[in-house]
Motif scaffolding. Structure first.
Motif, PDB file in Angstrom:
ATOM      1  N   SER A  92       0.827  -1.208   0.000  1.00 19.65           N
ATOM      2  CA  SER A  92       0.000   0.000   0.000  1.00 19.65           C
ATOM      3  C   SER A  92       0.862   1.259   0.000  1.00 19.65           C
ATOM      4  O   SER A  92       0.525   2.261  -0.652  1.00 19.65           O
ATOM      5  N   THR A  93       1.989   1.207   0.720  1.00 19.31           N
ATOM      6  CA  THR A  93       2.889   2.361   0.774  1.00 19.31           C
ATOM      7  C   THR A  93       3.454   2.682  -0.600  1.00 19.31           C
ATOM      8  O   THR A  93       3.528   3.854  -0.989  1.00 19.31           O
ATOM      9  N   ALA A  94       3.837   1.639  -1.351  1.00 19.84           N
ATOM     10  CA  ALA A  94       4.376   1.854  -2.696  1.00 19.84           C
ATOM     11  C   ALA A  94       3.335   2.470  -3.615  1.00 19.84           C
ATOM     12  O   ALA A  94       3.647   3.364  -4.411  1.00 19.84           O
ATOM     13  N   LEU A  95       2.093   2.027  -3.503  1.00 20.24           N
ATOM     14  CA  LEU A  95       1.023   2.578  -4.347  1.00 20.24           C
ATOM     15  C   LEU A  95       0.759   4.050  -4.014  1.00 20.24           C
ATOM     16  O   LEU A  95       0.572   4.877  -4.916  1.00 20.24           O
ATOM     17  N   ILE A  96       0.732   4.375  -2.721  1.00 20.79           N
ATOM     18  CA  ILE A  96       0.489   5.760  -2.320  1.00 20.79           C
ATOM     19  C   ILE A  96       1.626   6.663  -2.796  1.00 20.79           C
ATOM     20  O   ILE A  96       1.405   7.767  -3.309  1.00 20.79           O
ATOM     21  N   LEU A  97       2.862   6.195  -2.640  1.00 24.98           N
ATOM     22  CA  LEU A  97       4.011   6.986  -3.084  1.00 24.98           C
ATOM     23  C   LEU A  97       3.990   7.193  -4.589  1.00 24.98           C
ATOM     24  O   LEU A  97       4.274   8.292  -5.082  1.00 24.98           O
ATOM     25  N   ALA A  98       3.662   6.129  -5.331  1.00 27.37           N
ATOM     26  CA  ALA A  98       3.578   6.245  -6.791  1.00 27.37           C
ATOM     27  C   ALA A  98       2.487   7.232  -7.193  1.00 27.37           C
ATOM     28  O   ALA A  98       2.694   8.083  -8.072  1.00 27.37           O
ATOM     29  N   ALA A  99       1.334   7.125  -6.547  1.00 30.15           N
ATOM     30  CA  ALA A  99       0.240   8.043  -6.851  1.00 30.15           C
ATOM     31  C   ALA A  99       0.598   9.475  -6.467  1.00 30.15           C
ATOM     32  O   ALA A  99       0.244  10.433  -7.178  1.00 30.15           O
ATOM     33  N   PHE A 100       1.334   9.642  -5.374  1.00 30.13           N
ATOM     34  CA  PHE A 100       1.760  10.968  -4.933  1.00 30.13           C
ATOM     35  C   PHE A 100       2.717  11.602  -5.944  1.00 30.13           C
ATOM     36  O   PHE A 100       2.594  12.793  -6.281  1.00 30.13           O
ATOM     37  N   VAL A 101       3.666  10.813  -6.441  1.00 28.15           N
ATOM     38  CA  VAL A 101       4.602  11.306  -7.465  1.00 28.15           C
ATOM     39  C   VAL A 101       3.838  11.715  -8.728  1.00 28.15           C
ATOM     40  O   VAL A 101       4.089  12.770  -9.321  1.00 28.15           O
ATOM     41  N   GLY A 102       2.885  10.867  -9.151  1.00 24.47           N
ATOM     42  CA  GLY A 102       2.082  11.190 -10.325  1.00 24.47           C
ATOM     43  C   GLY A 102       1.268  12.454 -10.129  1.00 24.47           C
ATOM     44  O   GLY A 102       1.145  13.281 -11.043  1.00 24.47           O
ATOM     45  N   ALA A 103       0.710  12.618  -8.918  1.00 18.47           N
ATOM     46  CA  ALA A 103      -0.077  13.818  -8.622  1.00 18.47           C
ATOM     47  C   ALA A 103       0.789  15.072  -8.671  1.00 18.47           C
ATOM     48  O   ALA A 103       0.382  16.113  -9.211  1.00 18.47           O
ATOM     49  N   LEU A 104       2.006  14.990  -8.125  1.00 14.86           N
ATOM     50  CA  LEU A 104       2.911  16.139  -8.135  1.00 14.86           C
ATOM     51  C   LEU A 104       3.350  16.498  -9.551  1.00 14.86           C
ATOM     52  O   LEU A 104       3.464  17.681  -9.902  1.00 14.86           O
ATOM     53  N   LEU A 105       3.612  15.488 -10.374  1.00 10.65           N
ATOM     54  CA  LEU A 105       4.010  15.749 -11.754  1.00 10.65           C
ATOM     55  C   LEU A 105       2.884  16.459 -12.518  1.00 10.65           C
ATOM     56  O   LEU A 105       3.127  17.442 -13.233  1.00 10.65           O
ATOM     57  N   SER A 106       1.665  15.950 -12.372  1.00 10.39           N
ATOM     58  CA  SER A 106       0.522  16.591 -13.048  1.00 10.39           C
ATOM     59  C   SER A 106       0.299  18.000 -12.519  1.00 10.39           C
ATOM     60  O   SER A 106       0.042  18.933 -13.283  1.00 10.39           O
ATOM     61  N   MET A 107       0.423  18.158 -11.201  1.00 16.46           N
ATOM     62  CA  MET A 107       0.251  19.476 -10.596  1.00 16.46           C
ATOM     63  C   MET A 107       1.325  20.428 -11.098  1.00 16.46           C
ATOM     64  O   MET A 107       1.060  21.622 -11.322  1.00 16.46           O
ATOM     65  N   GLY A 108       2.554  19.919 -11.302  1.00  8.85           N
ATOM     66  CA  GLY A 108       3.633  20.748 -11.825  1.00  8.85           C
ATOM     67  C   GLY A 108       3.326  21.283 -13.212  1.00  8.85           C
ATOM     68  O   GLY A 108       3.550  22.470 -13.501  1.00  8.85           O
ATOM     69  N   PHE A 109       2.773  20.417 -14.069  1.00  6.61           N
ATOM     70  CA  PHE A 109       2.389  20.861 -15.413  1.00  6.61           C
ATOM     71  C   PHE A 109       1.281  21.916 -15.342  1.00  6.61           C
ATOM     72  O   PHE A 109       1.298  22.901 -16.082  1.00  6.61           O
ATOM     73  N   VAL A 110       0.321  21.702 -14.447  1.00 12.41           N
ATOM     74  CA  VAL A 110      -0.773  22.664 -14.306  1.00 12.41           C
ATOM     75  C   VAL A 110      -0.243  24.018 -13.835  1.00 12.41           C
ATOM     76  O   VAL A 110      -0.657  25.077 -14.329  1.00 12.41           O
ATOM     77  N   LEU A 111       0.700  24.003 -12.892  1.00  7.75           N
ATOM     78  CA  LEU A 111       1.275  25.252 -12.388  1.00  7.75           C
ATOM     79  C   LEU A 111       2.077  25.976 -13.466  1.00  7.75           C
ATOM     80  O   LEU A 111       2.053  27.212 -13.550  1.00  7.75           O
ATOM     81  N   LEU A 112       2.809  25.213 -14.286  1.00  9.02           N
ATOM     82  CA  LEU A 112       3.539  25.826 -15.396  1.00  9.02           C
ATOM     83  C   LEU A 112       2.580  26.491 -16.377  1.00  9.02           C
ATOM     84  O   LEU A 112       2.845  27.593 -16.872  1.00  9.02           O
ATOM     85  N   LEU A 113       1.477  25.823 -16.650  1.00  7.55           N
ATOM     86  CA  LEU A 113       0.484  26.401 -17.556  1.00  7.55           C
ATOM     87  C   LEU A 113      -0.188  27.624 -16.945  1.00  7.55           C
ATOM     88  O   LEU A 113      -0.541  28.566 -17.662  1.00  7.55           O
ATOM     89  N   SER A 114      -0.364  27.606 -15.608  1.00  8.33           N
ATOM     90  CA  SER A 114      -1.039  28.725 -14.954  1.00  8.33           C
ATOM     91  C   SER A 114      -0.235  30.022 -15.070  1.00  8.33           C
ATOM     92  O   SER A 114      -0.796  31.114 -15.010  1.00  8.33           O
ATOM     93  N   GLU A 115       1.104  29.914 -15.249  1.00  5.42           N
ATOM     94  CA  GLU A 115       1.927  31.098 -15.414  1.00  5.42           C
ATOM     95  C   GLU A 115       1.787  31.702 -16.811  1.00  5.42           C
ATOM     96  O   GLU A 115       2.053  32.884 -17.018  1.00  5.42           O
ATOM     97  N   ARG A 116       1.372  30.855 -17.761  1.00  6.14           N
ATOM     98  CA  ARG A 116       1.241  31.316 -19.145  1.00  6.14           C
ATOM     99  C   ARG A 116      -0.211  31.620 -19.530  1.00  6.14           C
ATOM    100  O   ARG A 116      -0.459  32.316 -20.506  1.00  6.14           O
TER     101      ARG A 116
END
Length: 340
Positions: A123-147
């Motif tokens: 379960s820990t591995a799944l949560i960590l993987a999902a957390f990394v994926g969430a941060l990556l997607s959030m990073g793209f959204v934040l980059l777009l929000s600046e433009r």
């Protein structure tokens, strides 16, 4: 007098949400393809003894599933509330902004890789993987929000990110074994089925800690809602608060995706409904109300998913979309009428 009336209204809403959670929790335990008599249920918990079949259904299948729906629904609604606060937009949510899809992509990668090697995924591995994926997607959204200055375009960009992540996920799944594809397909549609008590314990620890941190941040969040300049004048470290909002919302949405798959519209619809019922946007009230409202909403939707076409079970996202999508449309039309 008006202030006292508002206090009574808020207390009433919180109490009703709590009662609603308890009622739907019992409904999910007692009713399904096999209905459990209330007398047998009470005998089981009083220690007087009951049929062994009923006991297995309650303790091994329905009870952990219902508790999971309560915890994960609350986490998803709270995540949506944090994202709406971050972007100052009621349409923001983990599903719409592609954050859930990013988590789904990373979890699918981990599951295909480990299951292909016959290794059990923790379960820990799944949560960590999902957390990394969430941060990556959030990073793209934040980059777009600046433009992108237009919030509508930002939401559309988030939807596109979600589609890209879903397409890559489908591509990865094609290389999985047949047995793994079935598991991944069921999980990717969203479902609270297959929950066990060890998963419930893990998710409750993660969500409880995150909830406490969010609640402790209620005062700076309240200042942030007034505007960044006002928050700075009140001594709030806006940059650090924004980081906390990103991390905490990502943890909550990641926990949901890791255990139940992507679930749509809960993160958008519930915070707006709760705000409407409370008549206030104060975080100290919105945070517990969003959690209770999300839990009750998911319990109700899971009950419908299990019982309407029993023994056939609908995916939870199908039911949440039926009730959540009209609310989102209402929010958008309301904002348009108000000139936003």
């Amino acid at each position: 007098m008006r202030k006292e009336h508002r206090k009574i209204r808020c207390r009433t809403v919180l109490i009703l949400l709590g009662i609603g959670c308890i009622l739907f929790l019992f409904c999910n335990i007692l009713y399904g393809s096999v209905s459990i008599p209330l007398q047998a249920f009470l005998q089981f918990f009083s220690g007087a003894g009951s049929e062994e079949t009923y006991g297995q259904i309650v303790m091994e299948i329905r009870f952990p599933r219902a508790v999971s729906a309560l915890w994960l629904g609350g986490a998803l609604a709270l995540s949506g509330y944090l994202l709406q606060t971050f972007f100052h937009n009621p349409i923001a949510g983990p599903f719409v902004l592609g954050i859930s899809s990013g988590s789904k992509l990373m979890v699918a990668v981990i599951m295909v890789f480990f299951l292909g090697k016959s290794i059990k995924v923790s379960s820990t591995a799944l949560i960590l993987a999902a957390f990394v994926g969430a941060l990556l997607s959030m990073g793209f959204v934040l980059l777009l929000s600046e433009r992108v200055n237009n919030m509508s375009m930002l939401v559309i960009s988030g939807v596109m990110i979600g589609y890209i992540c879903s397409a890559v996920t489908d591509f990865i799944v094609t290389f999985a074994d047949d047995a793994d594809i079935v598991n991944l397909h069921n999980w990717s549609r969203g479902s609270f089925s297959g929950m066990a008590w060890d998963k419930v314990i893990h998710m409750s620890i993660v969500i409880s800690i995150t909830y406490v941190i969010v609640f402790l941040l209620s005062k700076p969040i309240s200042a942030y809602q007034l505007g960044e300049m006002d928050a700075v004048s009140m001594g709030v470290n806006v940059r650090m608060l924004r980081i906390w909002l990103i991390l905490l919302s990502s943890i909550l949405s990641a926990c949901v995706v890791a255990y139940a798959g992507p679930i749509s519209f809960v993160g958008i619809a519930v915070p707006h409904l709760v705000k409407t019922f409370l008549g206030t946007s104060r975080p100290i009230l919105m945070i517990p109300a969003c959690f209770l409202g999300g839990g009750m909403f998911c319990l109700a939707c899971d009950f419908i998913a299990r019982t309407v076409f029993a023994p056939t079970e609908l995916s939870i996202s199908t039911v949440t979309a039926v009730f959540g999508a009209p609310i989102v449309l209402w929010i958008m039309t309301k904002r348009r009428r108000e000139g936003f």
